[in-house]
Design a protein around this motif. Structure first.
Motif, PDB file in Angstrom:
ATOM      1  N   GLU A   1      17.089  -2.693  22.035  1.00  7.86           N
ATOM      2  CA  GLU A   1      16.148  -3.907  21.417  1.00  7.86           C
ATOM      3  C   GLU A   1      14.917  -3.195  21.263  1.00  7.86           C
ATOM      4  N   LYS A   2      14.423  -2.362  22.140  1.00  8.33           N
ATOM      5  CA  LYS A   2      13.071  -1.739  21.924  1.00  8.33           C
ATOM      6  C   LYS A   2      12.992  -0.793  20.790  1.00  8.33           C
ATOM      7  N   HIS A   3      14.047  -0.049  20.579  1.00  8.40           N
ATOM      8  CA  HIS A   3      14.206   0.940  19.275  1.00  8.40           C
ATOM      9  C   HIS A   3      14.364  -0.047  18.261  1.00  8.40           C
ATOM     10  N   VAL A   4      14.827  -1.372  18.122  1.00  7.29           N
ATOM     11  CA  VAL A   4      15.007  -1.943  16.790  1.00  7.29           C
ATOM     12  C   VAL A   4      13.610  -2.355  16.574  1.00  7.29           C
ATOM     13  N   ARG A   5      12.887  -2.817  17.726  1.00  3.50           N
ATOM     14  CA  ARG A   5      11.449  -3.510  17.333  1.00  3.50           C
ATOM     15  C   ARG A   5      10.621  -2.350  16.674  1.00  3.50           C
ATOM     16  N   ARG A   6      10.694  -1.043  17.260  1.00  4.41           N
ATOM     17  CA  ARG A   6       9.784   0.096  16.849  1.00  4.41           C
ATOM     18  C   ARG A   6      10.228   0.348  15.287  1.00  4.41           C
ATOM     19  N   LEU A   7      11.435   0.357  15.036  1.00  8.10           N
ATOM     20  CA  LEU A   7      11.894   0.594  13.736  1.00  8.10           C
ATOM     21  C   LEU A   7      11.571  -0.290  12.655  1.00  8.10           C
ATOM     22  N   CYS A   8      11.798  -1.843  13.072  1.00  8.71           N
ATOM     23  CA  CYS A   8      11.442  -2.715  12.185  1.00  8.71           C
ATOM     24  C   CYS A   8       9.667  -2.872  11.894  1.00  8.71           C
TER      25      CYS A   8
END
Length: 469
Positions: free
Chosen positions: A362-369
């Motif tokens: 979830e942290k990875h997805v937020r950063r990517l977004c």
């Protein structure tokens, strides 16, 4: 010379594909040869051009031929590595590669769609999770065949994540881990519960899907995409029993289906006992408000098969996707796939399960977004600034690409050629139209996942001069 047997049960496009493939493998069509254009071959065989295009698309997908800007299709060399005797024959008969003047390594800026920059992959955290999975205390768990539906720990993590992020309601028993979206569709086709093999696809749509249905001898019914998604009136009046859609971010047009139309889709499926395949391929990348809840989340009739992937937010190289079946299809799956093994390596599944369980996903997805939104905004601003009213943008505010339509008569092949002369890669939109007559040949796809924020303005400025000067 190609021979077409019109009375054969085998589709004509498949006959063409198989004969050309055999000729290439045997060296009868040497490496680098430019094969007959789709228009010329269709005229020669007295068949529809779409049939020839479908054959060439499959050959290109499998790596036998490559589309070269301004040169048509040419025969590749890589497929001969597995057979030295064939390689020898081909080398002896080799003719010079059709000169395009542009090699991949000379590309300075790439607007390739569907992938992220390698630097965005969470290498450190992935290695950390891999070390934990392969630690002596847990290592024995990866030295086994595993469940045909995929690792249960991963399916549990997926169930939790999809409920919180997309509203998807399911149990781990409904989730099947697959090696890509095409693999998921191949499984689903084996479970197809209807007699007539008729499938409705969006026009335009992701060509990796149309190939799967074509190869499995489905009749494809192309339904036009409007600003709010697939044409419901056309769908209802069609004989399709199954429809494949991407309602949250249609590919490649980017249309988003509103809630009232989603409800109508579900009523259509329930009333006619039909099936909806919902591809939620890039749901993580939404830049204007929260991600739209999945169609599956409001399905009370169990008419939706939900398909998602890790290719966009992690890496296409993982070859990992998932499919959620309605409960009424589970018995058919268990019966027809007994004795099969999951096609995704168990070690990778265990690593991803740990990655998700530890909160990294979830942290990875937020950063990517956040990072992709910045690039999206920079790209849209640069296009408005440099190209103004000469183009129309489709599909922004989500995903990893936009579709750019040219309004002054510019043609796709010429646009690609001019971009390559400037050492910039852009992508053709034509492969995604099932019926080429519906395509005006005046659009390109620009992906921004692999280009840096600082390079976007300069690249767009160069393209604008090349295209409009």
């Amino acid at each position: 010379m190609l021979h077409i047997e019109h009375k054969s049960k085998k589709p004509i496009y498949q006959q063409i594909y198989e004969q050309l493939k055999q000729d290439i493998l045997e060296g009868k069509i040497p490496v680098g040869t430019r094969i007959t254009s789709t228009r010329a071959l269709a005229k020669e065989l007295n068949i529809g051009r779409n049939t020839v295009e479908n054959s060439y698309a499959q050959l290109a997908l499998e790596g036998y031929i490559t589309s070269k800007a301004g040169s048509g299709y040419v025969v590749n060399n890589t497929q001969f590595d597995l057979d030295q005797s064939v390689t020898k024959r081909v080398t002896m008969n080799k003719v010079p590669m059709a000169a395009s003047g542009h090699k991949t390594q000379n590309i300075r800026y790439s607007f390739q769609y569907g992938s992220l920059d390698a630097a965005s992959f969470p290498y450190k955290l992935w290695r950390q999770c891999m070390t934990e999975v392969l630690d002596g205390q847990h290592a024995q768990k990866v030295h086994r065949e595993g469940d045909v539906q995929g690792d249960r720990d991963l399916r549990i993590q997926l169930m939790k994540y999809l409920y919180l992020s997309r509203g998807v309601n399911c149990k781990p028993e409904q989730i099947i881990i697959c090696s890509g979206t095409q693999s998921a569709l191949e499984i689903l086709i084996r479970l197809f519960p209807y007699g007539e093999k008729k499938v409705a696809l969006e026009e335009p749509c992701y060509n990796g899907v149309s190939v799967i249905f074509q190869r499995n001898e489905f009749e494809i019914l192309s339904i036009p995409v409007h600003e709010d998604g697939i044409g419901l009136t056309e769908l209802v009046t069609s004989p399709a029993r199954i429809v494949y859609i991407a309602p949250s971010h249609q590919f490649p047009m980017g249309a988003v289906m509103p809630i009232h139309k989603r409800m109508e889709m579900l009523r259509w499926a329930q009333e006619y006992d039909n099936l909806i395949i919902e591809d939620d391929y890039d749901s993580e990348f939404r830049y204007n408000g929260r991600p739209i809840p999945a169609l599956q989340s409001i399905d009370r009739y169990e008419r939706v098969v939900y398909v998602g992937t890790f290719s966009k937010a992690l890496s296409p190289g993982l070859r990992m996707a998932y499919m959620i079946l309605p409960t009424w299809l589970l018995s058919a799956y268990q019966e027809r796939f007994i004795g099969y093994q999951c096609t995704v390596p168990l070690i990778e599944q265990k690593i991803l399960a740990r990655f998700m369980a530890d909160g990294h996903w979830e942290k990875h997805v937020r950063r990517l977004c956040l990072s992709q939104k910045k690039k999206h905004d920079i790209l849209i601003h640069a296009i408005h600034q440099n190209m103004g009213s000469k183009v129309r943008i489709y599909g922004h505010q989500a995903g990893l690409h936009i579709l750019l339509e040219f309004l002054d008569g510019q043609q796709e092949d010429e646009l690609i050629r001019k971009a390559l002369e400037c050492k910039i890669k852009v992508c053709a939109a034509s492969p995604f139209w099932l019926n080429k007559r519906n395509y005006k040949n005046n659009a390109l796809i620009l992906g921004y996942g692999m280009i840096s924020e600082t390079d976007i303005p300069k690249a767009v400025e160069i393209l604008s001069r090349a295209w409009f000067s």
